[in-house]
Design a protein around this motif. Structure first.
Motif, short mmCIF file in Angstrom:
data_model
loop_
_atom_site.label_atom_id
_atom_site.label_comp_id
_atom_site.label_asym_id
_atom_site.label_seq_id
_atom_site.Cartn_x
_atom_site.Cartn_y
_atom_site.Cartn_z
N ALA A 21 77.17 34.47 -88.61
CA ALA A 21 77.43 34.62 -90.05
C ALA A 21 78.14 35.94 -90.33
CB ALA A 21 76.12 34.54 -90.84
N THR A 22 77.73 36.98 -89.63
CA THR A 22 78.36 38.30 -89.82
C THR A 22 79.83 38.24 -89.37
OG1 THR A 22 76.26 39.42 -89.49
CG2 THR A 22 78.24 40.74 -89.21
N ASP A 82 81.71 35.61 -89.34
CA ASP A 82 82.42 34.81 -90.34
C ASP A 82 82.70 35.63 -91.60
OD1 ASP A 82 83.47 32.33 -91.45
OD2 ASP A 82 81.68 32.35 -92.74
N HIS A 83 81.72 36.43 -92.03
CA HIS A 83 81.92 37.26 -93.21
C HIS A 83 83.00 38.31 -92.96
CE1 HIS A 83 77.66 36.07 -94.55
NE2 HIS A 83 78.53 35.40 -95.25
N ARG A 84 83.02 38.87 -91.77
CA ARG A 84 84.07 39.86 -91.45
C ARG A 84 85.45 39.20 -91.49
NH1 ARG A 84 80.66 42.44 -86.79
NH2 ARG A 84 79.63 44.11 -87.94
N ARG A 85 85.54 37.99 -90.92
CA ARG A 85 86.82 37.29 -90.93
C ARG A 85 87.26 36.98 -92.35
NH1 ARG A 85 87.78 32.40 -91.79
NH2 ARG A 85 85.65 31.70 -91.47
N ARG A 86 86.34 36.51 -93.18
CA ARG A 86 86.68 36.20 -94.57
C ARG A 86 87.06 37.45 -95.34
NH1 ARG A 86 81.75 32.86 -96.59
NH2 ARG A 86 82.82 33.14 -98.57
N LEU A 87 86.38 38.56 -95.07
CA LEU A 87 86.72 39.82 -95.73
C LEU A 87 88.10 40.29 -95.32
CD1 LEU A 87 85.90 42.21 -97.51
CD2 LEU A 87 84.83 43.24 -95.49
N SER A 138 85.25 37.55 -104.58
CA SER A 138 84.87 37.02 -103.28
C SER A 138 84.47 38.16 -102.33
CB SER A 138 85.98 36.18 -102.69
OG SER A 138 87.11 36.98 -102.42
N VAL A 139 85.10 39.31 -102.46
CA VAL A 139 84.72 40.47 -101.63
C VAL A 139 83.35 40.98 -102.05
CG1 VAL A 139 85.27 42.87 -101.13
CG2 VAL A 139 87.06 41.16 -101.06
N ARG A 196 80.92 39.28 -103.15
CA ARG A 196 79.86 38.37 -102.68
C ARG A 196 79.60 38.66 -101.25
NH1 ARG A 196 82.30 32.84 -104.53
NH2 ARG A 196 83.29 33.69 -106.30
#
Length: 144
Positions: A39-40, A42-47, A141-142, A144
């Motif tokens: 999850a971390t 994925d969050h880094r990639r999305r950020l 989105s950032v 969140r």
């Protein structure tokens, strides 16, 4: 010697029981830690994607601002010319029909250019509004 073997065997059993209990208690945590690592990532990639999109939007906004700064003097000059023409038309000139026709042609040309500039500025305004909404969306989105 026999006492040492007995003590060593007892210690080995105690160690095995403790290891079993610890492993039993932490068995579910390993999968949870792995899940959180994914999850971390994925969050880094999305950020990173959001930051990249935000940089692109900022670049577009800078370009739009530069274009707007470039167009504003032209619009002001056109408005000045139009106002001068209105003032000169408020006085009824003593001219022949060719001068009146030429003046009307000039007025129509200025009005046409003025309308074109208004259309361009409206387009820029819509584009800036869209960029603002995209930036707001990226910031949300950032956050969140």
């Amino acid at each position: 010697m026999a006492v040492q073997k007995l003590g060593r065997g007892l210690i080995d059993r105690i160690v095995k029981v403790i290891d079993f209990r610890v492993e039993d208690q932490t068995r579910g945590l390993v999968s949870r830690v792995t899940e959180l690592e994914h999850a971390t990532a994925d969050h880094r990639r999305r950020l990173d994607n959001a930051e990249h999109g935000l940089e692109q939007a900022r670049g577009d906004l800078r370009w739009t601002r530069a274009e707007l700064d470039r167009l504003i003097p032209h619009v002001a000059a056109q408005e000045g010319r139009l106002e001068t023409l209105r003032e000169s038309m408020s006085l009824v000139p003593n001219g022949d029909t060719t001068q009146v026709a030429e003046a009307r042609t000039l007025i129509e040309e200025i009005q046409r250019q003025h309308a074109q500039i208004r259309v361009r500025l409206a387009g820029i305004s819509r584009y800036e509004d869209r960029l603002r909404r995209l930036e707001d969306q990226a910031q949300q989105s950032v956050a969140r």
